[in-house]
Design an enzyme around this catalytic site. Structure first.
Site, PDB file in Angstrom:
ATOM      1  N   ASP A 186       0.827  -1.200   0.000  1.00 49.90           N
ATOM      2  CA  ASP A 186       0.000   0.000   0.000  1.00 49.90           C
ATOM      3  C   ASP A 186       0.865   1.255   0.000  1.00 49.90           C
ATOM      4  O   ASP A 186       1.888   1.319   0.693  1.00 49.90           O
ATOM      5  CB  ASP A 186      -0.898  -0.022   1.237  1.00 49.90           C
ATOM      6  CG  ASP A 186      -1.814   1.180   1.328  1.00 49.90           C
ATOM      7  OD1 ASP A 186      -2.773   1.248   0.538  1.00 49.90           O
ATOM      8  OD2 ASP A 186      -1.562   2.059   2.176  1.00 49.90           O
ATOM      9  N   GLU A 240      13.601 -15.605  -1.180  1.00 46.99           N
ATOM     10  CA  GLU A 240      13.820 -16.746  -0.285  1.00 46.99           C
ATOM     11  C   GLU A 240      12.623 -17.687  -0.280  1.00 46.99           C
ATOM     12  O   GLU A 240      12.764 -18.891  -0.072  1.00 46.99           O
ATOM     13  CB  GLU A 240      14.044 -16.254   1.150  1.00 46.99           C
ATOM     14  CG  GLU A 240      15.351 -15.538   1.408  1.00 46.99           C
ATOM     15  CD  GLU A 240      15.378 -14.956   2.814  1.00 46.99           C
ATOM     16  OE1 GLU A 240      14.511 -15.336   3.644  1.00 46.99           O
ATOM     17  OE2 GLU A 240      16.244 -14.110   3.091  1.00 46.99           O
TER      18      GLU A 240
END
Length: 532
Positions: free
Chosen positions: A207, A249
């Site tokens: 956001d 990851e």
């Protein structure tokens, strides 16, 4: 029960995905208390699988006092009790994935709620004050704000505390801005990302992604000054490069809410070591005019090309006037500042254009976002003034109707109380009296409904190689007509002219947003997919 739909590709699914935005509070009410919840979403997963979407993007579902519809987060690791529990969220993520639907969660990094533990500790005088922006005021007695910045919701971006100090909030006063120059803020958000990736989410929507970093001097705003004191500052890119490492990851992806007029600077956020995608707001904001739509499409593709990122196409979201209403108004552009109460709308015209716009967006290269209820053709709802909850309305002094009109609870059953939203009592926002006419179960039985159009378009898109990310070639066409081809042989034609458009009679009609005329031509405000 809908059958699982296999994901498009195992690694780059997001480049061509159809992603459905869920505003939990208004999606479906599973416990009957008037507020949508995770139980309601879980019960409707078969519907979403039948629609054919690749992923669900959830607006914030975290613990929040709801001063800004959940974008004031008190705890990023807890689900708001009105929606359910963390265990329910984990079940939802897993159940959706079994149906071939991934999950994207929302992160609000610019600010937290005034109920967040950090903020409470800061008000108590603890070292957490360094995690926010506190300043003495100006004037003889510190009675003036530290600078002239304005809140995105109207009014000053500063509020004074009883101790005389002021604090910064680019949004509502209940949303104090974080100090992203402090390493603890960065570490906490990376830990939050890991927390949700470890629970199986596939991506994160960021956001207000361009607002985090502030000029440490907090100077007055000067129009045209470069760099801007709090928008698109260079420090942001180091933050997102670090975030990208976390995502990599876990095989996760990012989509940023990046509102920038400069296409070159916009593209910097999409470099290979930063965000994967960002929302394309110029297309959403574009009036229903062929020339301007084509320019928006060309500019969007051009700004993404240098960094190899896919475009995203958005017609609506939880912050803007719904597509049917916007396209049914004489001024079809999008501008928060010009929102007014009771703007005349031709819903038949808006619906016709919204159907054509759906086929246009779903045929373009890249990913597509569908806001809940768009597949039902919902118009904007007029909320009685005494029921409005959006802080934008109150911060504007009551002149802006705010965003509640696009957040009204969805209609699921035409003959059920509250249009089948699931409540035993009136939902948190009132539904218009005619809302049942848009109910999903009524549209299920109508092959000409908006729901049927979306389902078929998404089915064709998934089943036809070459849709989504890839090249686009414009074709010769009459004034007011958009026509382009994809490498898979698909041709999309959208007629915005006053007269019917001729179609290639040697091509097979796959789908049209409305019936052709008796001469096989494409009427005004209608789109068609052809296979050459």
């Amino acid at each position: 029960m809908a059958q699982p739909t296999p994901a498009r590709t195992p690694h780059d699914w997001w480049r061509s995905a159809v992603i459905y935005q869920v505003y939990v509070r208004s999606f479906a009410d599973g416990d009957g208390d008037g507020t949508g919840d995770l139980a309601g979403v879980r019960a409707r997963l078969p519907y979403l699988a039948e629609l054919g979407v690749d992923a669900l993007w959830f607006s914030p579902w975290y613990q929040s006092p709801m001063k800004d519809g959940g974008y004031d987060v008190a705890d990023y690791r807890a689900i708001d009790p009105a929606f359910g529990t963390l265990a329910e969220a984990e079940k939802l993520i897993a159940e959706a994935r079994e149906l071939g639907i991934r999950t994207i969660v929302d992160i609000v990094p610019n600010h937290v709620s005034d109920q967040h533990p950090w903020w409470r500790a800061a008000l108590a005088g603890g070292p957490e004050r360094e995690l926010f922006h506190f300043r003495p005021g100006r004037g003889d007695h510190g009675e003036l704000p530290p600078n002239d910045w304005k809140s995105e919701f109207g009014g000053p971006a500063w509020t004074r505390l009883p101790d005389g100090h002021w604090y910064l909030h680019l949004f509502a006063p209940e949303q104090p801005d974080l100090n992203w120059a402090h390493p603890a803020v960065r570490q906490e958000h990376e830990d939050i990302l890991r927390f949700w990736f470890e629970r199986g989410v596939a991506g994160v929507r960021i956001d207000s992604a361009a607002l985090l970093a502030k000029d440490p001097r907090l100077p007055d705003f000067v129009e045209g000054r470069d760099p801007h004191p709090y928008v698109d500052r260079d420090e942001l890119h180091d933050i997102y490069r670090s975030w990208r490492g976390v995502a990599d990851e876990h095989g996760g992806v990012f989509v940023g809410e990046v509102w920038l007029p400069d296409s070159e600077r916009f593209a910097r956020y999409l470099r290979p070591d930063e965000l994967h995608t960002a929302f394309n707001f110029s297309f959403l904001a574009c009036p229903w005019e062929a020339r301007r739509l084509r320019a928006s499409i060309d500019e969007t593709l051009a700004e993404h090309a240098p960094v190899g990122a896919p475009a995203t196409w958005v017609l609506c979201n939880h912050d803007v006037t719904r597509t049917v209403t916007r396209y049914g108004r004489e001024d079809t552009g999008f501008d928060f500042a010009t929102k007014v109460f009771g703007t005349p709308t031709d819903l038949a015209l808006g619906t016709r254009r919204a159907r054509a716009a759906a086929l246009l967006s779903l045929a373009l290269p890249g990913a597509v976002y569908v806001y809940q209820g768009e597949e039902l053709g919902l118009p904007e709802a007029d909320i009685p003034r005494d029921r409005i909850q959006d802080p934008m309305h109150f911060r504007s002094g009551g002149t802006d109707p705010g965003r509640d009109g696009c957040r009204v609870p969805l209609p699921w059953g035409a003959k059920a109380p509250y249009a089948g939203f699931g409540s035993r009592e009136e939902p948190w926002l009132p539904q218009p009296a005619h809302w049942a006419a848009y109910a999903a179960d009524a549209q299920e039985a109508d092959p000409g409904s908006m729901l049927a159009l979306y389902r078929e378009a998404i089915r064709i898109r998934r089943a036809t190689p070459g849709f989504g990310d890839g090249p686009l070639t414009w074709l010769p066409s009459a004034d007011g007509v958009l026509a382009f081809a994809r490498d898979n042989g698909l041709v999309c034609v959208v007629n915005l002219a006053d007269t019917p458009a001729e179609l290639d009679r040697t091509s097979r009609l796959l789908l049209s947003s409305g019936p052709l005329d008796d001469q096989g031509r494409l009427p005004r405000d209608t789109a068609a997919w052809l296979l050459a």
